[in-house]
Scaffold this active site. Structure first.
Site, PDB file in Angstrom:
ATOM      1  N   HIS A  17       0.619  -1.358  -0.043  1.00 21.96           N
ATOM      2  CA  HIS A  17       0.002   0.020   0.063  1.00 21.96           C
ATOM      3  C   HIS A  17       0.725   1.418  -0.034  1.00 21.96           C
ATOM      4  O   HIS A  17       0.302   2.234   0.374  1.00 21.96           O
ATOM      5  CB  HIS A  17      -0.851   0.033   1.260  1.00 21.96           C
ATOM      6  CG  HIS A  17      -1.850  -0.978   1.331  1.00 21.96           C
ATOM      7  ND1 HIS A  17      -3.417  -0.716   0.681  1.00 21.96           N
ATOM      8  CD2 HIS A  17      -2.049  -2.182   1.564  1.00 21.96           C
ATOM      9  CE1 HIS A  17      -4.055  -1.848   0.936  1.00 21.96           C
ATOM     10  NE2 HIS A  17      -3.330  -2.965   1.377  1.00 21.96           N
TER      11      HIS A  17
ATOM     12  N   LYS B 287      -7.426  13.873   4.784  1.00 17.46           N
ATOM     13  CA  LYS B 287      -6.627  12.664   4.601  1.00 17.46           C
ATOM     14  C   LYS B 287      -5.609  12.872   5.783  1.00 17.46           C
ATOM     15  O   LYS B 287      -5.518  13.696   6.463  1.00 17.46           O
ATOM     16  CB  LYS B 287      -6.164  12.711   3.289  1.00 17.46           C
ATOM     17  CG  LYS B 287      -5.322  14.106   2.946  1.00 17.46           C
ATOM     18  CD  LYS B 287      -4.936  14.044   1.456  1.00 17.46           C
ATOM     19  CE  LYS B 287      -5.526  14.010   0.425  1.00 17.46           C
ATOM     20  NZ  LYS B 287      -5.893  12.905  -0.336  1.00 17.46           N
ATOM     21  N   ARG B 288      -4.789  11.893   6.002  1.00 20.70           N
ATOM     22  CA  ARG B 288      -3.803  11.939   7.205  1.00 20.70           C
ATOM     23  C   ARG B 288      -2.799  13.137   6.495  1.00 20.70           C
ATOM     24  O   ARG B 288      -2.793  13.536   5.491  1.00 20.70           O
ATOM     25  CB  ARG B 288      -2.941  10.599   7.224  1.00 20.70           C
ATOM     26  CG  ARG B 288      -4.051   9.574   7.849  1.00 20.70           C
ATOM     27  CD  ARG B 288      -3.939   9.858   9.413  1.00 20.70           C
ATOM     28  NE  ARG B 288      -2.831   9.822   9.899  1.00 20.70           N
ATOM     29  CZ  ARG B 288      -2.625   8.963  11.079  1.00 20.70           C
ATOM     30  NH1 ARG B 288      -3.360   8.161  11.162  1.00 20.70           N
ATOM     31  NH2 ARG B 288      -1.270   9.135  11.867  1.00 20.70           N
TER      32      ARG B 288
ATOM     33  N   LYS C 268       1.562  14.318   0.990  1.00 22.31           N
ATOM     34  CA  LYS C 268       0.111  14.599   0.512  1.00 22.31           C
ATOM     35  C   LYS C 268      -0.009  15.962   0.280  1.00 22.31           C
ATOM     36  O   LYS C 268      -0.745  16.456  -0.495  1.00 22.31           O
ATOM     37  CB  LYS C 268      -0.869  14.253   1.654  1.00 22.31           C
ATOM     38  CG  LYS C 268      -0.825  12.586   1.794  1.00 22.31           C
ATOM     39  CD  LYS C 268      -1.730  12.162   2.903  1.00 22.31           C
ATOM     40  CE  LYS C 268      -1.837  10.799   3.193  1.00 22.31           C
ATOM     41  NZ  LYS C 268      -2.518  10.034   2.228  1.00 22.31           N
TER      42      LYS C 268
ATOM     43  N   THR D 255      -8.356   6.762  -1.678  1.00 25.32           N
ATOM     44  CA  THR D 255      -9.557   6.330  -1.963  1.00 25.32           C
ATOM     45  C   THR D 255     -10.567   7.340  -1.487  1.00 25.32           C
ATOM     46  O   THR D 255     -11.613   7.335  -1.945  1.00 25.32           O
ATOM     47  CB  THR D 255      -9.871   5.049  -0.781  1.00 25.32           C
ATOM     48  OG1 THR D 255      -9.414   5.303   0.524  1.00 25.32           O
ATOM     49  CG2 THR D 255      -9.213   3.971  -1.489  1.00 25.32           C
TER      50      THR D 255
ATOM     51  N   LYS E 125     -14.307   8.413  -3.134  1.00 27.40           N
ATOM     52  CA  LYS E 125     -15.662   8.926  -2.448  1.00 27.40           C
ATOM     53  C   LYS E 125     -15.768  10.349  -2.967  1.00 27.40           C
ATOM     54  O   LYS E 125     -17.390  10.610  -3.258  1.00 27.40           O
ATOM     55  CB  LYS E 125     -15.257   8.953  -1.095  1.00 27.40           C
ATOM     56  CG  LYS E 125     -15.082   7.530  -0.465  1.00 27.40           C
ATOM     57  CD  LYS E 125     -14.335   7.587   1.029  1.00 27.40           C
ATOM     58  CE  LYS E 125     -13.861   6.266   1.270  1.00 27.40           C
ATOM     59  NZ  LYS E 125     -12.732   6.299   2.361  1.00 27.40           N
TER      60      LYS E 125
HETATM   61  C1  6GP Z   1      -2.519   3.843   2.251  1.00 33.56           C
HETATM   62  C2  6GP Z   1      -1.940   4.656   1.077  1.00 33.56           C
HETATM   63  O1  6GP Z   1      -1.109   5.741   1.398  1.00 33.56           O
HETATM   64  C3  6GP Z   1      -2.970   5.244   0.312  1.00 33.56           C
HETATM   65  O2  6GP Z   1      -2.667   5.891  -1.063  1.00 33.56           O
HETATM   66  C4  6GP Z   1      -4.151   3.925  -0.260  1.00 33.56           C
HETATM   67  O3  6GP Z   1      -5.279   4.493  -0.810  1.00 33.56           O
HETATM   68  C5  6GP Z   1      -4.465   3.271   0.774  1.00 33.56           C
HETATM   69  O4  6GP Z   1      -3.197   2.839   1.739  1.00 33.56           O
HETATM   70  C6  6GP Z   1      -5.186   2.098   0.795  1.00 33.56           C
HETATM   71  O5  6GP Z   1      -4.601   1.211  -0.215  1.00 33.56           O
HETATM   72  N1  6GP Z   1      -1.432   3.325   2.882  1.00 33.56           N
HETATM   73  C7  6GP Z   1      -1.403   3.004   4.163  1.00 33.56           C
HETATM   74  O6  6GP Z   1      -2.462   3.767   4.980  1.00 33.56           O
HETATM   75  C8  6GP Z   1      -0.158   2.442   4.939  1.00 33.56           C
HETATM   76  O7  6GP Z   1      -0.074   2.539   5.985  1.00 33.56           O
HETATM   77  C9  6GP Z   1       1.760   1.140   4.600  1.00 33.56           C
HETATM   78  O8  6GP Z   1       0.575   1.819   3.923  1.00 33.56           O
END
Ligand code: 6GP
Length: 814
Positions: free
Chosen positions: A361, A549-550, A555, A659, A663
């Protein structure tokens, strides 16, 4: 698509009201007159749960005996959001609930709101897991979510008087929690530490201590599928309650030590998102839940068998590793097969590789977990041996394939000092996938290039998706009704690509006006929400522009706040005439990891820009900025449907997917974004003319790094940027204190690792285009409607279909 049958119409509203009364009487022990909204919430939740019981039992039985292999989704995070409303929807009980609680003298909304949101995840990764288990159940695929029931979820965020983030513990179990059922009879023992000895030529692990893993089961009802899967979250309990001898000596603290140590394992969710935290307790957590889950799956699929034939295990269940957090499951399954069930190495390896798959991810190298070998050796000595042996086998295999020595050196799973979990997952499983087309490509080209060269067929893509039940139907009932009206059916909720049928309606001005009216109503509703929750006065006649978002440098919340500051300066200076100013309200929502210094400083800056801007009469009615505290699923469900312009402005090549972007598009916001993550596919689908693209591409970013990036050059080149940074530096947002943001300013001007400054001009320039379109409401809404119509691909149902076909090779129960 599977044929979806209507749910058995379970009860009338009167019957449901009686069921709630019964729960109030016998489990809450209150009369309907004494009952509060919180009591009714618990009673109604238990009543819904009862309705799901039969389908749950049947799904379990069919899962074990059925025609198809199950999916085990291993995830350290499941960010579920509130449960009641979703369970009602999926069980087909929404109308009965509404009437029943009204008959009891309550407003349905107050009952729904009485639920306390469980925050068992950080952000995208955890929310994706929650969307996936919803879709698995809705598609009728037998599945288990396996994770941890943390006592404390993600921290609660507030801001102090200086605008700094303050974290407080989120003890969500302080409130009665009607969804999880703790099942003491299906516990598992998980052991740690100690040593490995040889007995009769066999390696035997003699652990030093053990904890009791007790499952807490959550029902996962599918939407109209008659299927109810299980989310099994483990909680850690001590075997020794406390040491009576120490207790009798009045050493109370010592007496409870073993208990505290054991129960610490499931105490708290690590609040890091997309970053690696190498902490002993975190490895304990990871091993704790995967070990318990693997034993649990064997128990479920081979009930009562002492000597099961585990060569059939990969035909029973396939495990998806949600990022590297559960990857210790690979050596654990090897250990179980060899040490507990006497399989030889090769057979065990064959079973293991067939059973596991891995989703990555991230693209940030620092987010790929690497564990010190010494730590694994101390905590899991037998596993370290197994990992060493896996690595030996791996190196031999690479040599056999003629891979060059220096490449093998780079690829080692076990370096002698440390263990690279992403590499272990890639070698030890059948498939590896990224989460958007661009991301999967970059994994192959960069992050895991050596592996993709040697094992190209392991690599695939599954673009993320979101559940339309929670994020359209529940979050945006007005739009949902309009979609159903436009399409003449509500089948889109289980087949989201039907939204395409709305595209022709974008030519129909009357329909577009109805669409605009839904957005206006959602804005109005959010103004009320913001007043109730945060005491804010928001002008609904402004453009609602959101970045949630975080908080992470990649970002680029910095880019957004610098553009806001620059706009503020332009209004103050009179550089723009009053007529040219498009009134905007900018919303931020973001939690920063507690130890992430620059991220926290960025939050402080946003809060203080907000203070200055919102209190300046010169910009009143033209610009307002709000940093909303404690962004969570509830806020997302309220804010996303009210948003008109969404920000997805990460540096190209850094956001794996996103994601939130999906949304927003599904709820009729237009996106301003870079060519990053799933933005690329969103833009392809909704049409380039319906997406505000700006900024450098991945190749341009790479080139600029290679050529030597000097952010100060950009600062000097664009007076708008220079002015914005100068205002931060000169104390405008810190009561004259020039040092307040010095580290942030220094970072921008000298490092700027994510090239915020290089993309600033393009970002500031595209605002004119955005504002021009916004001044034409019909055209804006036409484009927004086309975003909805063309975003059906981003349903998590479609993601799951892709996993079924490309990775899991299984399907729905008959
Ligand atoms: C996140 C990604 O940063 C985001 O782009 C993606 O949409 C989401 O995963 C779901 O796939 N990654 C994380 O939150 C994380 O902790 C190690 O990755």
């Amino acid at each position: 698509m599977t044929e979806i049958t209507a749910p058995k119409s379970p009860v009338t509203a009167d019957q449901f009201a009686d069921e709630i009364r019964e729960q109030l009487k016998y489990t809450q022990n209150v009369t309907p007159e004494q009952a509060t909204a919180a009591d009714v919430y618990v009673a109604a939740s238990k009543a819904v749960r009862n309705h799901l019981a039969d389908a749950w039992f049947k799904t379990q039985a069919d899962t074990v005996n059925g025609n198809t292999k199950a999916v085990g989704y291993f995830s350290a995070e499941f960010l579920m959001g509130k449960q009641l409303e979703n369970a009602l929807l999926n069980a087909g009980l929404t109308d009965q609930f509404d009437s029943a609680v009204e008959a009891l003298g309550f407003q349905p909304k107050d009952i729904i709101d009485a639920e306390y949101e469980p925050g068992l995840g950080n952000g995208g990764l955890g929310r994706l897991a929650a969307c996936f288990i919803d879709s698995l159940a809705s598609l009728g695929v037998p599945a288990f979510g396996y994770g941890i029931q943390y006592k404390y979820g993600i921290f609660k965020q507030t801001f102090d008087e200086n605008g700094k983030q303050v974290e407080t513990p989120d003890y969500w179990l302080n409130n009665e929690e009607p969804w999880g059922h703790i099942d003491y009879n299906r516990d598992q023992k998980v052991s740690f530490g100690g040593e490995v000895v040889e007995e009769n030529g066999k390696k035997v692990w003699k652990p030093a201590w053990s904890v009791r893993a007790v499952p807490v089961d959550y029902l996962v009802p599918g939407y109209k599928s008659q299927r109810v899967n299980t989310l099994r979250l483990w909680t850690a309990k001590s075997y020794d309650e406390f040491d009576l001898l120490a207790f009798n000596r009045s050493e109370y603290m010592d007496a409870v030590k073993p208990q505290v140590k054991a129960e610490n394992i499931s105490k708290i969710l690590y609040p890091e998102d997309s970053t690696k935290v190498g902490k002993e307790l975190r490895l304990e957590q990871q091993y704790f839940f995967v070990s318990a889950s693997l034993h649990d799956a064997i128990r479920v699929f081979y009930p009562g068998q002492d000597k099961p034939d585990l060569t059939t295990f990969p035909n029973k269940i396939t495990f998806q590793l949600n990022d590297t957090h559960p990857v210790i499951g690979i050596p654990e399954l090897m250990r179980i097969l060899i040490d507990e069930y006497d399989y030889d190495w090769d057979t065990a390896w064959d079973i293991t590789v067939k059973t596991f798959n891995y989703t990555c991810h991230t693209l940030l190298p620092e987010a790929l977990e690497v564990w010190p070998a010494s730590l694994i050796g101390e905590l899991l000595p037998r596993h370290l041996e197994i990992i060493e042996k896996i690595n030996e086998q791996f190196e031999d295999e690479l040599k056999g394939k003629g891979v060059a020595d220096e490449t093998i050196e780079r690829m080692r799973i076990y370096t002698g000092d440390s263990v690279r979990m992403a590499y272990l997952a890639t070698y030890g499983g059948s498939h590896v996938n990224g989460v958007a087309a661009l991301h999967s490509q970059l994994l192959k080209d960069m992050t895991l290039k050596d592996f993709s060269d040697v094992y190209p067929s392991k690599f695939t893509n599954v673009t993320n998706g979101v559940t339309p039940r929670r994020f359209v139907k529940l979050a945006n009932p007005g739009l949902s009704d309009l979609i159903t009206e436009g399409l003449g059916t509500d089948k889109w909720l289980s087949d989201l690509e039907l939204l395409e049928g709305l595209a022709p309606l974008a030519k129909d001005d009357e329909f577009v006006k109805k669409f605009a009216a839904v957005k206006a109503a959602n804005k109005h509703a959010f103004v009320g929400f913001a007043k109730d929750h945060y005491g804010l006065d928001i002008d609904e006649n402004t453009m609602f522009n959101t970045m949630v978002k975080r908080l992470h440098e990649y970002k680029r919340q910095s880019l957004k706040i610098l553009a806001v500051i620059s706009k503020y300066a332009a209004i103050k200076n009179g550089t723009v005439s009053a007529d040219d100013i498009l009134p905007r309200t900018v919303f931020f929502g973001a939690k920063a990891a507690p130890g992430y210094y620059l991220a926290k400083m960025t939050i402080q800056l946003i809060n203080n820009v907000s203070k200055v801007v919102n209190n300046d009469p010169d910009v009143k009615g033209k610009l307002a900025v709000h940093m909303l505290p404690n962004y969570n699923i509830e806020m997302a469900q309220n804010l996303i449907p009210a948003t008109e312009l969404d920000e997805q402005i990460s540096q190209a090549g850094k956001e794996a997917s996103g994601t939130g972007n999906m949304k927003f598009a599904l709820n009729g916001a237009l996106t301003v974004g870079t060519l990053d993550g799933a933005n690329v596919e969103i833009r392809e689908r909704v049409g380039a003319e319906n997406f505000f693209l700006f900024g450098m591409t991945v190749d341009e970013v790479e080139k600029l790094y290679a050529d030597g990036y000097d952010p100060a050059k950009y600062y000097e080149a664009d007076p708008r940027l220079k002015q914005a940074i100068d205002l931060v530096a000169n104390g405008t947002f810190s009561n004259g204190d020039r040092n307040a943001y010095a580290p942030l300013v220094a970072d921008w001007l000298t490092k700027d690792w994510f090239m915020t400054l290089a993309d600033f001009s393009a970002y500031a320039d595209i605002q004119a285009e955005i504002e021009k379109l916004y001044r034409d409401p019909l055209e804006w809404n036409r484009k927004a409607l086309l975003n909805v119509a063309n975003s059906g691909f981003f349903s998590s149902d479609r993601s799951i279909e892709d996993y079924l076909e490309r990775i899991w090779h299984t399907g729905p129960l008959a």
